[in-house]
Design an enzyme around this catalytic site. Structure first.
Site, PDB file in Angstrom:
ATOM      1  CG  LEU A  48      -2.171   0.845   1.221  1.00 42.25           C
ATOM      2  CD1 LEU A  48      -3.100   0.399   0.109  1.00 42.25           C
ATOM      3  CD2 LEU A  48      -2.889   0.758   2.571  1.00 42.25           C
ATOM      4  CG  ASP A  49       1.339   3.534  -3.605  1.00 42.52           C
ATOM      5  OD1 ASP A  49       2.100   2.553  -3.700  1.00 42.52           O
ATOM      6  OD2 ASP A  49       0.724   4.018  -4.569  1.00 42.52           O
ATOM      7  NE  ARG A  50       6.680   7.887   2.555  1.00 45.59           N
ATOM      8  CZ  ARG A  50       7.376   7.987   3.689  1.00 45.59           C
ATOM      9  NH1 ARG A  50       6.868   8.654   4.714  1.00 45.59           N
ATOM     10  NH2 ARG A  50       8.567   7.445   3.822  1.00 45.59           N
ATOM     11  CB  THR A  52      -2.728   4.715  -0.644  1.00 49.79           C
ATOM     12  OG1 THR A  52      -2.331   5.130  -1.958  1.00 49.79           O
ATOM     13  CG2 THR A  52      -4.141   4.171  -0.687  1.00 49.79           C
ATOM     14  CG  HIS A 146       2.104   4.339  -8.484  1.00 44.26           C
ATOM     15  ND1 HIS A 146       3.190   5.162  -8.753  1.00 44.26           N
ATOM     16  CD2 HIS A 146       2.223   3.974  -7.186  1.00 44.26           C
ATOM     17  CE1 HIS A 146       3.922   5.287  -7.656  1.00 44.26           C
ATOM     18  NE2 HIS A 146       3.362   4.576  -6.697  1.00 44.26           N
TER      19      HIS A 146
END
Length: 221
Positions: A48-50, A52, A146
């Protein structure tokens, strides 16, 4: 929520999953877990992206990690996101299928080098909108890096607060008017089989307050 061998947390925007000396999701979990476990075996079951926010599942053992990671790799997990886009979408629902690379790209070419692009599918449904913004629910058909952010940008409606793929002037205007300086992408729901019981789990993270703020204030972003 915690089960046998795993824990699910609501990760805030701005927190890395791991490898952040200043503090990350793994460090947070180590400090809050009440049951006995080997801290050296704690690991993320998915990425999970930073930027998000939302549901993040952490495995408490290597066996559980392998089982959960296999579920994600084999697409036996359903992930539902919420995002706020710039502009008004014409359709109430649809599918984005722009081919993209499976790595981070940039604002000038979100899809990446043409020879390295692969298939990608993002299904969306409008939840609410006004003349300037649209909130969508997203159901991923594939899991490229992404993917939602790239597809939104390629559609002409980048995610509000996206410093990588969005318009810097729009980002600055949103921060000035609303005080919001984060990516408005939220992993709201994960449906996955429990590795121990095979029960279908539905894990949800509450929608952050920033999502409502943009639709409550009568301003023009």
């Amino acid at each position: 929520h915690q089960g046998r061998g795993w824990i699910a947390i609501a990760k805030p925007s701005g927190m890395s999953v791991h490898n952040d000396p200043a503090g990350d999701a793994l460090a947070w979990a180590r400090g809050h877990l009440e049951s006995n476990f080997n801290p050296n075996e704690l690991s993320p079951a998915h990425r999970l992206d930073r930027e998000t926010s939302g549901v993040l599942i952490l495995a408490l053992s290597r066996d559980t990690a392998r089982s959960l990671q296999r579920s994600f790799e084999e697409r036996r997990v359903r992930k539902i996101y919420r995002a706020i886009l710039r502009g008004a979408l014409k359709e109430p629902s649809g599918v984005w299928s722009f081919p993209i690379t499976d790595r981070a790209e940039g604002r000038k070419n979100p899809a990446g080098v043409s020879g390295e692009r692969v298939t990608a599918e993002t299904r969306f449904r409008v939840q609410r909108s006004n003349a300037h913004l649209t909130e969508i629910e997203v159901d991923l058909g594939t899991g490229r890096q992404h993917q939602i952010r790239k597809h939104a940008a390629l559609s002409g409606h980048h995610i509000v607060g996206d410093s990588r793929y969005g318009d810097p002037k729009h980002l600055a205007r949103i921060e000035r008017m609303f005080g919001i300086a984060r990516l408005l992408l939220h992993a709201e729901t994960i449906e996955v089989d429990d590795p121990e019981t095979n029960e279908r789990l539905v894990l949800k993270a509450p929608l952050p307050a920033e999502f409502d703020m943009l639709f409550e204030k009568p301003r023009t972003p």
